[in-house]
Design an enzyme around this catalytic site. Structure first.
Site, short mmCIF file in Angstrom:
data_model
loop_
_atom_site.label_atom_id
_atom_site.label_comp_id
_atom_site.label_asym_id
_atom_site.label_seq_id
_atom_site.Cartn_x
_atom_site.Cartn_y
_atom_site.Cartn_z
N CYS A 71 42.26 40.70 50.08
CA CYS A 71 42.79 41.90 49.62
C CYS A 71 43.09 42.75 50.80
O CYS A 71 44.05 43.68 50.58
CB CYS A 71 42.11 42.46 48.42
SG CYS A 71 40.41 43.06 48.97
N GLY A 136 30.05 40.19 51.15
CA GLY A 136 29.74 38.50 51.13
C GLY A 136 30.95 37.75 50.62
O GLY A 136 31.14 36.61 50.81
N1 LIG Z 1 37.68 38.69 45.85
C1 LIG Z 1 37.66 39.80 46.50
O1 LIG Z 1 36.67 39.64 47.45
C2 LIG Z 1 38.31 41.00 46.46
C3 LIG Z 1 37.99 42.07 47.15
C4 LIG Z 1 38.83 43.28 46.88
C5 LIG Z 1 39.97 43.35 45.94
N2 LIG Z 1 40.20 42.16 45.41
C6 LIG Z 1 41.33 42.06 44.51
O2 LIG Z 1 40.97 42.21 43.07
C7 LIG Z 1 41.69 41.56 42.34
C8 LIG Z 1 41.18 40.80 41.59
O3 LIG Z 1 40.33 39.85 42.32
P1 LIG Z 1 39.26 38.67 41.67
O4 LIG Z 1 38.72 38.08 42.92
O5 LIG Z 1 38.45 39.53 40.72
O6 LIG Z 1 40.20 37.59 41.01
P2 LIG Z 1 40.02 36.40 39.92
O7 LIG Z 1 38.38 36.46 39.92
O8 LIG Z 1 40.81 35.48 40.21
O9 LIG Z 1 40.22 37.28 38.50
C9 LIG Z 1 41.62 37.51 38.17
C10 LIG Z 1 41.81 38.48 37.12
O10 LIG Z 1 42.94 39.01 36.99
C11 LIG Z 1 43.66 38.71 35.71
N3 LIG Z 1 45.09 38.45 35.80
C12 LIG Z 1 45.43 37.49 36.50
N4 LIG Z 1 46.84 37.63 36.65
C13 LIG Z 1 47.06 38.70 35.62
C14 LIG Z 1 48.23 39.40 35.39
N5 LIG Z 1 49.59 38.91 35.56
N6 LIG Z 1 48.08 40.21 34.08
C15 LIG Z 1 47.00 40.70 33.95
N7 LIG Z 1 46.10 40.03 34.29
C16 LIG Z 1 45.98 39.23 35.52
C17 LIG Z 1 43.10 37.66 35.23
O11 LIG Z 1 42.84 37.65 33.90
P3 LIG Z 1 42.74 36.14 33.05
O12 LIG Z 1 41.16 36.14 32.97
O13 LIG Z 1 43.20 36.42 31.57
O14 LIG Z 1 43.24 35.05 33.84
C18 LIG Z 1 41.41 37.96 35.80
O15 LIG Z 1 40.67 38.72 35.15
C19 LIG Z 1 42.91 40.99 43.30
O16 LIG Z 1 44.29 41.95 43.42
C20 LIG Z 1 42.33 40.92 44.72
O17 LIG Z 1 43.16 40.93 45.64
C21 LIG Z 1 39.57 40.98 45.41
#
Ligand SMILES: NC(=O)c1ccc[n+]([C@@H]2O[C@H](COP(=O)([O-])OP(=O)(O)OC[C@H]3O[C@@H](n4cnc5c(N)ncnc54)[C@H](OP(=O)(O)O)[C@@H]3O)[C@@H](O)[C@H]2O)c1
Length: 455
Positions: A71, A136
């Site tokens: 992100c 992390g």
């Molecule tokens: N990972 C990191 O370190 C981090 C840090 C800061 C910000 N982020 C940001 O936070 C967000 C989530 O990251 P994550 O790591 O938690 O992702 P993740 O574990 O892959 O989870 C994705 C989530 O988004 C939902 N989703 C995916 N596509 C969607 C759509 N088109 N419409 C509605 N919901 C949708 C999924 O729903 P389903 O369960 O139904 O698939 C799930 O709840 C991302 O934008 C990422 O860039 C991530």
């Protein structure tokens, strides 16, 4: 290890590993250089990774490549033939992928070369370049970059070694320093921002507990899990958890038996926005799920505070200015992050010494590759002498010599060659300046007449 060694042998030639015009570089952008509205255009989701790696690798300048997409950053690590044309190829890709003209993209891009690129990756993997120092998640993301590069075969021995070393550096920093303690993450900073804003609402600049709040959380992935952990730790009263698929929300809620959580589908988003005064969004959607027209269509009695940690953003910028709504994105987390950084900066200094050591180890290994072609020629030359002399000796012994005795003599000849080679090979690969190594390689090539055996 075995795989890497065989790859090296296979690829090593004067033109390849021994040619030090080959260049390691990283080109990218991060929260230090680009606002979220630019970063979201260069977020490469996993489903686009294979195509992107292939597109980059198709350029003849690009020998090896891997992509780190999070992100807060998009970084392309690469081994190129020529730094200038190689970097141009990466810039072309970034411009095409983002749809941004090179002129508007380039002020946001950084690039590092050779030692600086190596040092940058070590720093990133350790969490020292993160918005939340020491968080992390970045280490898992670097691991993922390594895995995808291997799966899609966009990397060779050099990036493979570099990324593997970065992963072990990230682990080492977390076990040998206190940098990772305190479970810091973007999600914890988001909860802290909410507490700060609640405090400011009542005219105080301090963190508030969430004991009276039913908080909306949209998304049920990794970041939402961390949000729930922090909301629970801060004494949150309850959560309305929304997700595209109900099963995942319910599975997540089941892991927090002490936190009252009501699970809903995304179709309940309007209900969530009208009943909660604090809503976090952390879905991986590519298009905003909350915008001005949705908010204007809802009847709300509460002041609504939205905190979006999604990149691409889950909340459209057009919600700014709607009466009774305050919206924050990941870039706004800087406000709380800087409150916590001082203590961590001290630990970060300690970690940097460790990063330097790991960077040096990689560079020594890389430098030592210059000796590989000569070592291979030397081995081949001694091996041909060994075979020739063994053949002569065996034919002199005639049929009286048993198969077992032949094997012993063959093993003896191999043993002698390996013993003779051991010291020069170790010395040629040992850490030393380039001039020293080239001098030593020259001596070996002259004494064993290796230049003629290359032709
Ligand atoms: N990972 C990191 O370190 C981090 C840090 C800061 C910000 N982020 C940001 O936070 C967000 C989530 O990251 P994550 O790591 O938690 O992702 P993740 O574990 O892959 O989870 C994705 C989530 O988004 C939902 N989703 C995916 N596509 C969607 C759509 N088109 N419409 C509605 N919901 C949708 C999924 O729903 P389903 O369960 O139904 O698939 C799930 O709840 C991302 O934008 C990422 O860039 C991530």
């Amino acid at each position: 290890m075995v795989l890497r060694a065989s790859l090296l042998t296979e690829r090593a030639s004067k033109k390849d590993l021994g040619n030090f015009s080959m260049h390691i570089a990283v080109v990218g952008l991060s929260h230090h250089t680009a606002p979220v509205e630019i970063r979201e255009k260069l977020s490469i989701p996993e489903q686009n990774m294979e195509g992107s790696l292939k597109a980059l690798k198709a350029d003849e300048q690009v020998l090896e490549v891997s992509i780190l997409s999070t992100c807060n950053r998009l970084e392309i690590y690469t081994l190129v033939k020529n730094p200038e044309t190689g970097i141009n190829a990466i810039n072309d890709f970034l411009s095409t992928y983002s749809g941004l003209e090179k002129e508007s993209l380039s002020p946001h891009l950084f690039n590092f070369h050779q030692e600086e690129a190596v040092a940058h990756l070590m720093k990133v993997a350790a969490g020292l370049d993160s918005l939340v120092l020491g968080e992390g998640q970045i280490l898992s993301q670097v691991k993922k970059m390594l895995r995808l590069g291997q799966d899609y075969q966009s990397m060779g021995p050099i990036l493979n070694r570099l990324l593997t070393q970065a992963v072990s550096t990230g682990k080492r920093v977390r076990t040998e320093t206190n940098l990772g303690t305190g479970a810091v993450s973007i999600s914890s900073a988001a909860v802290e921002l909410a507490q700060l804003k609640l405090g400011q609402l009542s005219g105080e600049d301090k963190l508030f507990t969430l004991e009276t709040e039913i908080v909306g959380v949209v998304g049920a992935g990794r970041m939402s899990r961390l949000l729930l952990q922090h909301l629970q730790a801060k004494g949150c009263n309850g959560v309305m958890l929304l997700n595209r698929t109900r099963e995942r929300a319910e599975a997540l809620a089941a892991d927090f038996p002490e936190l009252p959580i009501n699970c809903h589908l995304l179709s309940s988003l309007n209900q969530c926005l009208s009943s909660c005064s604090l809503v976090f969004t952390s879905t991986a959607t590519e298009e905003p799920i909350i915008d001005a027209s949705r908010l204007n269509s809802i009847k709300r009695s509460n002041f609504l505070r939205l905190i979006d940690i999604g990149v691409p953003r889950n909340i459209s910028a057009d919600v700014d200015g709607i009466a009774g709504v305050e919206s924050h994105d990941v870039d706004d987390l800087q406000e709380v992050v800087s409150r916590n950084q001082e203590a961590r900066q001290q630990v970060a200094l300690k970690a940097e010494a460790l990063l330097k050591e790991e960077g040096r180890l990689f560079l020594e290994w890389w430098d030592s590759l210059e000796a590989v072609p000569t070592i291979n020629l030397l081995r081949a030359s001694l091996e041909s002498v060994r075979r020739e002399e063994l053949q002569k000796a065996l034919s002199r012994m005639g049929p009286d010599f048993s198969a077992r005795e032949r094997k012993v003599v063959e093993a003896l000849s191999k043993g002698i060659i390996n013993k003779i080679l051991h010291t020069p090979v170790t010395k040629l690969r040992a850490p030393q300046t380039r001039i020293e190594r080239q001098k030593a390689l020259g001596v070996v090539e002259t004494l064993f007449d290796l230049s003629s055996s290359q032709d």
